[in-house]
Design a protein around this motif. Sequence first.
Motif, mmCIF file in Angstrom:
data_model
loop_
_atom_site.group_PDB
_atom_site.id
_atom_site.type_symbol
_atom_site.label_atom_id
_atom_site.label_comp_id
_atom_site.label_asym_id
_atom_site.label_seq_id
_atom_site.Cartn_x
_atom_site.Cartn_y
_atom_site.Cartn_z
ATOM 1 N N CYS A 14 44.113 16.980 -22.324
ATOM 2 C CA CYS A 14 44.861 16.820 -23.042
ATOM 3 C C CYS A 14 45.187 15.730 -23.222
ATOM 4 O O CYS A 14 46.773 15.854 -21.586
ATOM 5 C CB CYS A 14 45.791 18.031 -24.198
ATOM 6 S SG CYS A 14 46.944 17.272 -24.902
ATOM 7 N N TYR A 65 43.729 23.275 -29.843
ATOM 8 C CA TYR A 65 44.646 21.660 -30.593
ATOM 9 C C TYR A 65 45.848 22.100 -29.503
ATOM 10 O O TYR A 65 46.427 22.222 -28.742
ATOM 11 C CB TYR A 65 45.373 21.759 -31.099
ATOM 12 C CG TYR A 65 44.091 21.923 -32.794
ATOM 13 C CD1 TYR A 65 44.009 23.025 -33.722
ATOM 14 C CD2 TYR A 65 44.671 20.848 -33.491
ATOM 15 C CE1 TYR A 65 43.263 22.750 -34.168
ATOM 16 C CE2 TYR A 65 43.185 20.752 -34.449
ATOM 17 C CZ TYR A 65 42.400 21.349 -34.613
ATOM 18 O OH TYR A 65 42.028 21.851 -36.161
ATOM 19 N N CYS A 66 46.442 20.724 -28.803
ATOM 20 C CA CYS A 66 46.974 20.133 -27.799
ATOM 21 C C CYS A 66 48.589 19.982 -28.704
ATOM 22 O O CYS A 66 48.030 19.154 -29.807
ATOM 23 C CB CYS A 66 47.438 19.817 -26.454
ATOM 24 S SG CYS A 66 46.867 17.960 -26.779
ATOM 25 N N ALA A 67 49.959 20.262 -28.717
ATOM 26 C CA ALA A 67 50.797 19.506 -30.182
ATOM 27 C C ALA A 67 52.035 20.049 -29.039
ATOM 28 O O ALA A 67 52.019 20.520 -27.449
ATOM 29 C CB ALA A 67 50.768 20.968 -30.187
ATOM 30 N N THR A 68 52.741 19.058 -30.200
ATOM 31 C CA THR A 68 54.055 18.651 -28.879
ATOM 32 C C THR A 68 54.957 18.231 -29.771
ATOM 33 O O THR A 68 54.814 18.480 -31.717
ATOM 34 C CB THR A 68 54.355 17.899 -27.811
ATOM 35 O OG1 THR A 68 55.293 17.854 -26.901
ATOM 36 C CG2 THR A 68 54.512 15.962 -28.122
ATOM 37 N N ASP A 69 56.884 18.627 -29.871
ATOM 38 C CA ASP A 69 57.696 18.249 -30.618
ATOM 39 C C ASP A 69 58.447 16.989 -29.475
ATOM 40 O O ASP A 69 57.930 16.466 -29.297
ATOM 41 C CB ASP A 69 58.472 19.652 -30.622
ATOM 42 C CG ASP A 69 59.708 19.895 -31.524
ATOM 43 O OD1 ASP A 69 60.806 20.084 -31.928
ATOM 44 O OD2 ASP A 69 58.943 19.132 -32.779
ATOM 45 N N PHE A 124 54.958 21.496 -35.463
ATOM 46 C CA PHE A 124 55.424 20.654 -33.853
ATOM 47 C C PHE A 124 55.307 19.259 -34.709
ATOM 48 O O PHE A 124 54.331 19.237 -35.367
ATOM 49 C CB PHE A 124 54.099 20.908 -33.260
ATOM 50 C CG PHE A 124 54.629 22.175 -31.812
ATOM 51 C CD1 PHE A 124 55.190 23.388 -32.812
ATOM 52 C CD2 PHE A 124 54.535 22.222 -30.819
ATOM 53 C CE1 PHE A 124 54.594 24.702 -31.374
ATOM 54 C CE2 PHE A 124 54.517 23.020 -29.972
ATOM 55 C CZ PHE A 124 55.011 24.501 -30.674
ATOM 56 N N HIS A 164 53.967 16.507 -33.345
ATOM 57 C CA HIS A 164 52.741 15.579 -32.815
ATOM 58 C C HIS A 164 51.435 16.317 -32.319
ATOM 59 O O HIS A 164 51.837 17.482 -31.568
ATOM 60 C CB HIS A 164 53.028 14.241 -31.494
ATOM 61 C CG HIS A 164 53.914 14.062 -31.990
ATOM 62 N ND1 HIS A 164 55.184 13.794 -31.707
ATOM 63 C CD2 HIS A 164 54.219 12.574 -32.518
ATOM 64 C CE1 HIS A 164 55.934 13.157 -31.457
ATOM 65 N NE2 HIS A 164 55.426 11.866 -32.301
ATOM 66 N N TRP A 165 50.547 16.393 -32.836
ATOM 67 C CA TRP A 165 48.983 17.090 -32.663
ATOM 68 C C TRP A 165 48.001 15.934 -32.384
ATOM 69 O O TRP A 165 48.119 14.647 -32.567
ATOM 70 C CB TRP A 165 48.725 18.228 -33.687
ATOM 71 C CG TRP A 165 49.183 18.771 -34.793
ATOM 72 C CD1 TRP A 165 50.350 18.934 -34.920
ATOM 73 C CD2 TRP A 165 49.258 20.217 -34.702
ATOM 74 N NE1 TRP A 165 51.644 20.096 -35.130
ATOM 75 C CE2 TRP A 165 50.620 20.334 -34.730
ATOM 76 C CE3 TRP A 165 48.892 20.957 -33.250
ATOM 77 C CZ2 TRP A 165 50.937 22.136 -34.948
ATOM 78 C CZ3 TRP A 165 48.938 22.176 -33.107
ATOM 79 C CH2 TRP A 165 49.656 23.435 -34.354
#
Length: 127
Positions: A22, A95-99, A114, A116-117
């Motif tokens: 990612c 999937y990778c994701a963040t806030d 979250f 962002h994906w």
Amino acid sequence: QLQLVESGGGLVQPGGSLRLSCVISGAISAAYDIAWFRQAPGKEREGVSCISQDGDITDYTDSVKGRFAVSRDKAKNTVHLQMNSLKPDDTAVYYCATDRPWRVFCGRSWPEDFTHWGQGTQVTVSS
């Protein structure tokens, strides 16, 4: 603007390995805990793993403990998910994701949504 791009998926036989990546761009990657999710056909999206901003904290869902390992390469702004001893049940889009930046969630309570994906990468485990 923060962007997440996954790669590394593919077709692998049961018992095989894959390493997902990612790549984080458009922002300070060190400001983000990163989570990995997966979604299999007909199933709900499932949180698989996460890693903290400094890489010191990692967490895994029970079904992948001892088989998957998450790490981050700070110099390359990349988070990896090493997947070993793969099973057909691991087949899914990953999937990778963040806030938002500096939001700490790995090892704690995850956000409900979250911000962002990535686009996802297909992993298929089949003989």
